[in-house]
Design an enzyme around this catalytic site. Structure first.
Site, PDB file in Angstrom:
ATOM      1  CE  LYS A 125     -60.691 -33.432  36.374  1.00 20.44           C
ATOM      2  NZ  LYS A 125     -61.335 -34.318  35.465  1.00 20.44           N
ATOM      3  NE  ARG A 146     -60.398 -40.997  33.122  1.00 22.63           N
ATOM      4  CZ  ARG A 146     -60.573 -39.642  33.180  1.00 22.63           C
ATOM      5  NH1 ARG A 146     -60.155 -38.938  32.448  1.00 22.63           N
ATOM      6  NH2 ARG A 146     -61.780 -39.064  33.978  1.00 22.63           N
ATOM      7  CE1 TYR A 153     -31.517 -19.057  24.058  1.00 27.61           C
ATOM      8  CE2 TYR A 153     -33.224 -18.746  24.939  1.00 27.61           C
ATOM      9  CZ  TYR A 153     -32.313 -18.789  25.138  1.00 27.61           C
ATOM     10  OH  TYR A 153     -31.792 -18.908  25.535  1.00 27.61           O
ATOM     11  CG  MET A 162     -37.597 -21.122  31.887  1.00 29.72           C
ATOM     12  SD  MET A 162     -36.473 -21.992  32.497  1.00 29.72           S
ATOM     13  CE  MET A 162     -35.773 -23.325  31.586  1.00 29.72           C
TER      14      MET A 162
END
EC number: 5.1.1.1
Length: 380
Positions: free
Chosen positions: A57, A155, A274, A322
């Protein structure tokens, strides 16, 4: 920053990926399919009386469902699981004859796609049973499926009170009854025994079907958890099966590379990145990598992660942005640090498990975020 300890210095760290990578690429995933197959063989040894299937998956946990599926098929794996229908349709292009189960099951409007692509749904509630039985009537044949019973995870799956016996599912071609362990990665957790006992209560009603309970973690529980088919996922990719307790029995399959695009000298007292979250404590030489959180490098590694450059560690400084990350290469030979050279962010000495542990997450969360911008290279 000092060179790595002597045992690591003897490992002969690579300085670049094993294949020629296009000059345009800033990052590379080097995935060893041979090692994935070795991990598969280990699973077979751990559960010699059960079939080892493969859960692929989320695009094979981020490693690539198609190439990984092909390698496992060629090694003898016959049964595969994915989460969603679109994943099954994509995997069917590679695995044309193998069994592919869809864990999400059948939802309204998906019946024809499942039939067209020869995909087998895992039925999770009565509504799915009705949909699949009706689709079978239209096809003039009972359609194959598996049955998921909820033994306590809450679930997916039928509630146990709704599963008195197999006769409730007339009109279907039931192949397997399964459940899923919530705490298999914690061997001593009482939930494991509770779920096993619940599964044992219901399976006598499905004697002729395959039974499946265990995932990768279940391989390391008592053999009574193994049943007919085991559904491993993370173990194929070298991730630790038991919450990082003890040595990992599986081998790392991944090397993540990042390319240096600039090297600069910065005086003491200057900030990096940053938010100015890091201030240099000495005159430093910094290298900027062309890889950031858009490529799956978690921002939580800011100011605490490190990379490997040859036999040297280089700490990550400032916030990961990023597209870029900055590392301190003050103590790394200049001959190893120049625009176009490579660093390792994940390898056998700093695995996804190691990174995940350092930022309080799990390795699968990191692996599935390895971005599409990363060049993928598969070693056969």
């Amino acid at each position: 920053m000092r060179p790595l300890s002597k045992p690591l210095l003897n490992q002969n760290f690579s300085l670049s990926p094993k294949a020629v990578i296009p000059a345009t690429e800033m990052g590379c995933l080097e995935i060893n399919l041979k090692t994935i197959v070795k991990n598969y063989q280990l699973m077979k040894d751990l559960a010699p009386h059960a079939e080892i299937s493969a859960v692929l998956k989320a695009d094979g946990y981020g490693f690539g469902a198609s190439p990984v599926g092909k390698a496992l098929r060629d090694a003898g794996c016959k049964t595969f699981f994915v989460a969603h229908l679109d994943e099954g349709i994509a995997l069917r292009k590679t695995l044309q004859n193998e069994k592919i189960y869809i864990l999400t099951g059948v939802l309204p409007g998906t019946e024809n796609e499942l039939i067209q692509h020869n995909l087998t749904p895992v039925l999770n509630h009565a509504g799915m049973y009705e949909l699949w039985k009706t689709a079978g009537h239209l096809e003039n044949r009972p359609l194959q499926c598996a049955l998921h019973i909820d033994t306590g995870m809450h679930r997916l799956g039928f509630e146990m009170k709704d599963i008195p016996n197999a006769r409730c599912f007339e009109g279907l071609s039931l192949e397997m009854v399964m459940s899923h362990l919530a705490c298999s990665q914690i061997p001593g957790h009482p939930m494991n025994a509770q779920q096993l006992a619940a599964f044992q209560k219901v399976i006598p009603h499905f004697q002729r079907l395959q039974k499946s309970l265990s995932d990768t973690g279940g391989l390391f529980l008592n053999p009574e958890y193994h049943y007919d088919i085991i559904r491993p996922g993370l173990g194929f990719f070298g991730m630790h099966p038991q919450s990082l307790e003890g040595p990992n029995p599986f081998q790392n399959v991944l090397t993540l590379w990042g390319k240096i695009i600039q090297v600069r000298s910065v005086p003491k007292g200057e900030t990096v990145g940053y938010g100015a979250t890091f201030k240099t404590k000495r005159h430093s030489r910094l290298a900027t990598l062309g890889i950031g959180f858009a490529d799956g490098l978690s921002r939580d590694l800011s100011n605490q992660g490190h990379v490997f450059i040859g036999d040297f560690k280089a700490p990550i400084l400032g916030r990961i942005s990023m597209d870029y990350s900055v590392v301190d290469v003050s103590d790394v030979p200049e001959s190893l640090c120049y625009p176009g050279s490579w660093v390792q962010l994940v390898n056998e000495h700093q695995t996804l498990d190691d990174l995940a542990l350092s930022i309080n997450t799990i390795s699968r969360e990191l692996s599935i975020h390895l971005g599409s911008r990363l060049y993928r290279m598969y070693e056969n």
